[in-house]
Design a protein around this motif. Structure first.
Motif, PDB file in Angstrom:
ATOM      1  N   LEU A  58       0.819  -1.202   0.000  1.00  0.00           N
ATOM      2  CA  LEU A  58       0.000   0.000   0.000  1.00  0.00           C
ATOM      3  C   LEU A  58       0.860   1.264   0.000  1.00  0.00           C
ATOM      4  O   LEU A  58       0.572   2.226  -0.721  1.00  0.00           O
ATOM      5  CB  LEU A  58      -0.932   0.002   1.216  1.00  0.00           C
ATOM      6  CG  LEU A  58      -1.963  -1.120   1.278  1.00  0.00           C
ATOM      7  CD1 LEU A  58      -2.743  -1.056   2.580  1.00  0.00           C
ATOM      8  CD2 LEU A  58      -2.899  -1.046   0.090  1.00  0.00           C
ATOM      9  N   VAL A  59       1.906   1.251   0.802  1.00  0.00           N
ATOM     10  CA  VAL A  59       2.817   2.394   0.854  1.00  0.00           C
ATOM     11  C   VAL A  59       3.514   2.581  -0.489  1.00  0.00           C
ATOM     12  O   VAL A  59       3.673   3.709  -0.978  1.00  0.00           O
ATOM     13  CB  VAL A  59       3.848   2.210   1.990  1.00  0.00           C
ATOM     14  CG1 VAL A  59       4.963   3.249   1.881  1.00  0.00           C
ATOM     15  CG2 VAL A  59       3.169   2.307   3.341  1.00  0.00           C
ATOM     16  N   SER A  60       3.898   1.478  -1.109  1.00  0.00           N
ATOM     17  CA  SER A  60       4.553   1.550  -2.412  1.00  0.00           C
ATOM     18  C   SER A  60       3.625   2.157  -3.465  1.00  0.00           C
ATOM     19  O   SER A  60       4.023   3.044  -4.241  1.00  0.00           O
ATOM     20  CB  SER A  60       5.005   0.156  -2.848  1.00  0.00           C
ATOM     21  OG  SER A  60       5.588   0.189  -4.135  1.00  0.00           O
ATOM     22  N   ALA A  61       2.374   1.693  -3.485  1.00  0.00           N
ATOM     23  CA  ALA A  61       1.410   2.216  -4.457  1.00  0.00           C
ATOM     24  C   ALA A  61       1.119   3.688  -4.210  1.00  0.00           C
ATOM     25  O   ALA A  61       1.027   4.484  -5.153  1.00  0.00           O
ATOM     26  CB  ALA A  61       0.126   1.402  -4.387  1.00  0.00           C
ATOM     27  N   PHE A  62       0.980   4.073  -2.944  1.00  0.00           N
ATOM     28  CA  PHE A  62       0.693   5.472  -2.611  1.00  0.00           C
ATOM     29  C   PHE A  62       1.874   6.368  -2.982  1.00  0.00           C
ATOM     30  O   PHE A  62       1.697   7.478  -3.496  1.00  0.00           O
ATOM     31  CB  PHE A  62       0.373   5.595  -1.124  1.00  0.00           C
ATOM     32  CG  PHE A  62      -0.066   6.981  -0.712  1.00  0.00           C
ATOM     33  CD1 PHE A  62      -1.371   7.392  -0.917  1.00  0.00           C
ATOM     34  CD2 PHE A  62       0.834   7.861  -0.134  1.00  0.00           C
ATOM     35  CE1 PHE A  62      -1.782   8.659  -0.538  1.00  0.00           C
ATOM     36  CE2 PHE A  62       0.434   9.132   0.246  1.00  0.00           C
ATOM     37  CZ  PHE A  62      -0.884   9.533   0.044  1.00  0.00           C
TER      38      PHE A  62
ATOM     39  N   ASP B 274     -10.147   2.721  -1.328  1.00  0.00           N
ATOM     40  CA  ASP B 274     -11.478   2.497  -1.898  1.00  0.00           C
ATOM     41  C   ASP B 274     -11.399   2.064  -3.364  1.00  0.00           C
ATOM     42  O   ASP B 274     -12.277   1.327  -3.843  1.00  0.00           O
ATOM     43  CB  ASP B 274     -12.320   3.755  -1.794  1.00  0.00           C
ATOM     44  CG  ASP B 274     -12.747   4.042  -0.363  1.00  0.00           C
ATOM     45  OD1 ASP B 274     -12.790   3.093   0.448  1.00  0.00           O
ATOM     46  OD2 ASP B 274     -13.039   5.217  -0.052  1.00  0.00           O
ATOM     47  N   ARG B 275     -10.375   2.513  -4.054  1.00  0.00           N
ATOM     48  CA  ARG B 275     -10.245   2.191  -5.480  1.00  0.00           C
ATOM     49  C   ARG B 275      -9.692   0.813  -5.720  1.00  0.00           C
ATOM     50  O   ARG B 275      -9.780   0.290  -6.838  1.00  0.00           O
ATOM     51  CB  ARG B 275      -9.349   3.227  -6.189  1.00  0.00           C
ATOM     52  CG  ARG B 275      -9.948   4.630  -6.235  1.00  0.00           C
ATOM     53  CD  ARG B 275      -9.164   5.508  -7.173  1.00  0.00           C
ATOM     54  NE  ARG B 275      -7.784   5.681  -6.784  1.00  0.00           N
ATOM     55  CZ  ARG B 275      -7.324   6.674  -6.028  1.00  0.00           C
ATOM     56  NH1 ARG B 275      -8.191   7.583  -5.558  1.00  0.00           N
ATOM     57  NH2 ARG B 275      -6.054   6.769  -5.697  1.00  0.00           N
TER      58      ARG B 275
ATOM     59  N   PHE C 242      -4.950   8.714   0.819  1.00  0.00           N
ATOM     60  CA  PHE C 242      -4.641   7.314   1.120  1.00  0.00           C
ATOM     61  C   PHE C 242      -5.933   6.505   1.256  1.00  0.00           C
ATOM     62  O   PHE C 242      -6.042   5.403   0.717  1.00  0.00           O
ATOM     63  CB  PHE C 242      -3.821   7.241   2.406  1.00  0.00           C
ATOM     64  CG  PHE C 242      -3.304   5.865   2.721  1.00  0.00           C
ATOM     65  CD1 PHE C 242      -2.091   5.428   2.197  1.00  0.00           C
ATOM     66  CD2 PHE C 242      -4.012   4.992   3.532  1.00  0.00           C
ATOM     67  CE1 PHE C 242      -1.599   4.175   2.480  1.00  0.00           C
ATOM     68  CE2 PHE C 242      -3.539   3.729   3.823  1.00  0.00           C
ATOM     69  CZ  PHE C 242      -2.325   3.316   3.285  1.00  0.00           C
ATOM     70  N   LEU C 243      -6.920   7.050   1.959  1.00  0.00           N
ATOM     71  CA  LEU C 243      -8.203   6.351   2.117  1.00  0.00           C
ATOM     72  C   LEU C 243      -8.915   6.196   0.779  1.00  0.00           C
ATOM     73  O   LEU C 243      -9.529   5.154   0.503  1.00  0.00           O
ATOM     74  CB  LEU C 243      -9.087   7.091   3.121  1.00  0.00           C
ATOM     75  CG  LEU C 243      -8.557   7.169   4.554  1.00  0.00           C
ATOM     76  CD1 LEU C 243      -9.502   8.002   5.421  1.00  0.00           C
ATOM     77  CD2 LEU C 243      -8.368   5.787   5.157  1.00  0.00           C
TER      78      LEU C 243
ATOM     79  N   VAL D 234     -12.864   0.324   6.634  1.00  0.00           N
ATOM     80  CA  VAL D 234     -12.611  -1.095   6.397  1.00  0.00           C
ATOM     81  C   VAL D 234     -11.762  -1.279   5.142  1.00  0.00           C
ATOM     82  O   VAL D 234     -12.093  -0.773   4.066  1.00  0.00           O
ATOM     83  CB  VAL D 234     -13.933  -1.879   6.258  1.00  0.00           C
ATOM     84  CG1 VAL D 234     -13.640  -3.339   5.937  1.00  0.00           C
ATOM     85  CG2 VAL D 234     -14.753  -1.762   7.537  1.00  0.00           C
ATOM     86  N   TYR D 235     -10.651  -1.995   5.304  1.00  0.00           N
ATOM     87  CA  TYR D 235      -9.764  -2.294   4.176  1.00  0.00           C
ATOM     88  C   TYR D 235     -10.127  -3.635   3.540  1.00  0.00           C
ATOM     89  O   TYR D 235     -10.347  -3.734   2.339  1.00  0.00           O
ATOM     90  CB  TYR D 235      -8.310  -2.299   4.661  1.00  0.00           C
ATOM     91  CG  TYR D 235      -7.319  -2.817   3.644  1.00  0.00           C
ATOM     92  CD1 TYR D 235      -7.270  -2.295   2.359  1.00  0.00           C
ATOM     93  CD2 TYR D 235      -6.428  -3.840   3.982  1.00  0.00           C
ATOM     94  CE1 TYR D 235      -6.362  -2.765   1.422  1.00  0.00           C
ATOM     95  CE2 TYR D 235      -5.518  -4.310   3.051  1.00  0.00           C
ATOM     96  CZ  TYR D 235      -5.492  -3.779   1.784  1.00  0.00           C
ATOM     97  OH  TYR D 235      -4.603  -4.257   0.847  1.00  0.00           O
ATOM     98  N   GLN D 236     -10.209  -4.668   4.356  1.00  0.00           N
ATOM     99  CA  GLN D 236     -10.594  -5.982   3.855  1.00  0.00           C
ATOM    100  C   GLN D 236     -11.006  -6.861   5.031  1.00  0.00           C
ATOM    101  O   GLN D 236     -10.696  -6.567   6.187  1.00  0.00           O
ATOM    102  CB  GLN D 236      -9.445  -6.649   3.090  1.00  0.00           C
ATOM    103  CG  GLN D 236      -8.250  -7.010   3.950  1.00  0.00           C
ATOM    104  CD  GLN D 236      -7.121  -7.649   3.156  1.00  0.00           C
ATOM    105  OE1 GLN D 236      -6.853  -7.260   2.025  1.00  0.00           O
ATOM    106  NE2 GLN D 236      -6.464  -8.625   3.755  1.00  0.00           N
ATOM    107  N   SER D 237     -11.716  -7.934   4.706  1.00  0.00           N
ATOM    108  CA  SER D 237     -12.078  -8.919   5.724  1.00  0.00           C
ATOM    109  C   SER D 237     -11.027 -10.024   5.746  1.00  0.00           C
ATOM    110  O   SER D 237     -10.337 -10.259   4.752  1.00  0.00           O
ATOM    111  CB  SER D 237     -13.455  -9.508   5.431  1.00  0.00           C
ATOM    112  OG  SER D 237     -14.435  -8.510   5.487  1.00  0.00           O
ATOM    113  N   GLU D 238     -10.911 -10.674   6.879  1.00  0.00           N
ATOM    114  CA  GLU D 238      -9.991 -11.801   6.984  1.00  0.00           C
ATOM    115  C   GLU D 238     -10.623 -12.886   7.848  1.00  0.00           C
ATOM    116  O   GLU D 238     -11.632 -12.664   8.523  1.00  0.00           O
ATOM    117  CB  GLU D 238      -8.639 -11.382   7.543  1.00  0.00           C
ATOM    118  CG  GLU D 238      -8.634 -10.976   8.990  1.00  0.00           C
ATOM    119  CD  GLU D 238      -7.214 -10.731   9.521  1.00  0.00           C
ATOM    120  OE1 GLU D 238      -6.256 -10.776   8.748  1.00  0.00           O
ATOM    121  OE2 GLU D 238      -7.094 -10.490  10.735  1.00  0.00           O
TER     122      GLU D 238
END
Length: 312
Positions: free
Chosen positions: A109-113, A310-311, A305-306, A159-163
């Motif tokens: 996520l940090v890399s993509a941002f 979402d995308r 970042f948020l 919420v980012y994802q479920s686990e």
């Protein structure tokens, strides 16, 4: 509340000691004590209970510190209003997480941002959840990622994802021989179609299996205890650990079974020494969220970042 008094009182609260606070503020302890006493005289009530070690807040003191937090939020929001521009994204983004999240969830996520917003200074902080909560409350962190529930009155959850929490069992354990229709490998878990067809199994099958559990207070441990209670199983606890990653590695070396999130299993190198089981209970399901303070306007980097999450 006078602002110069507020800074002195707040530092004593943070440090839990007049001596440490004076050192941090680069003033003498008598001067600091005098300033706090003036604040107490002005409001007509003690702020600190000096009979305890470390010193603690009185009821008035707790109200005073709550007011300090509110003032800090107002100041931070106004400063951000002055610094943010609508289309030019610069500034600092400070992210916090435990060892697991800073190792496996945040890096991509940090890399993509960073690719999207190269002018934002990204900072990562690793700590235990209790410390992360405190630093988020105090404004030292913008976002914290975790899979436990933070107080919704204080923190907003994105919420980012479920686990799902799965049971990892060393392949040489005899229990695997009678559960061939339920067990699966890490590689099979990565197949989404197969994952949907995973048959749940009762935890009662593992009543004679040694377990590697996280210490009490950890969310995974809390869920494990609920699973044992639901199945009327008294676990044979071989080791209690602080980190899920340590439990995963020790399970791979055959020391015992461990409850491991599928997020870790899917992001770590495939572990061929373990079988995994889907335990029959809704307790195994939870969300990974990014938390920020509910009463603080997100900075431009935080909102960007948020929006990126979402995308995805």
């Amino acid at each position: 509340m006078l602002f110069h008094e507020m800074n002195y009182v707040y530092e004593v609260y943070r440090q839990g000691s007049f001596t440490k606070a004076a050192q941090a503020l680069f003033i003498s302890q008598p001067s600091l004590s005098q300033m706090v006493q003036k604040a107490e005289a002005r409001i007509g009530s003690p702020i600190f209970d000096r009979s305890t070690s470390p010193i603690s807040l009185t009821e008035t003191g707790r109200a005073y510190i709550r007011a300090v937090f509110q003032i800090m939020d107002v100041e931070a929001n106004f400063n951000q209003y002055l610094n943010d521009t609508e289309h030019c994204l610069t500034g600092i983004l400070t992210l916090g997480g435990t060892t697991f999240f800073t190792s496996y969830v945040l890096p991509p996520l940090v890399s993509a941002f960073s690719d999207l917003y190269p002018n934002v200074d990204i900072r990562l902080h690793e700590a235990h959840t209790s410390m992360l909560k405190r630093e988020l409350q105090e404004g030292a962190l913008d976002l914290v990622v975790d899979n436990i529930i933070f107080n919704p009155d204080v923190y907003k959850c994105h919420v980012y994802q479920s686990e799902q929490v799965l049971l990892a069992v060393p392949k040489h354990f005899p229990v695997n021989n009678v559960l061939g229709d339920y067990r699966f490998t890490a590689k099979e878990l990565s197949d989404l179609e197969k994952k949907k067809k995973l048959r749940p199994v009762s935890l009662k099958h593992f009543s004679e299996t040694p377990f590697l559990l996280l210490r009490e207070g950890n969310d995974t441990r809390t869920r494990a205890d609920k699973l044992f209670a639901q199945s009327s199983v008294k676990p044979l606890i071989k080791l209690q650990l602080d980190q899920q990653l340590a439990a995963y590695n020790l399970a791979a070396y055959g020391l015992g079974a461990a409850f491991i999130s599928d997020t870790l299993i899917l992001n770590a190198p495939p572990e061929e020494r373990l079988y995994f089981y889907n335990i029959a209970s809704d307790v195994v399901k939870r969300d990974i969220c990014f938390f920020h303070k509910a009463n603080r306007i997100p900075t431009a980097p935080v909102q960007a970042f948020l929006d990126m999450l979402d995308r995805q």
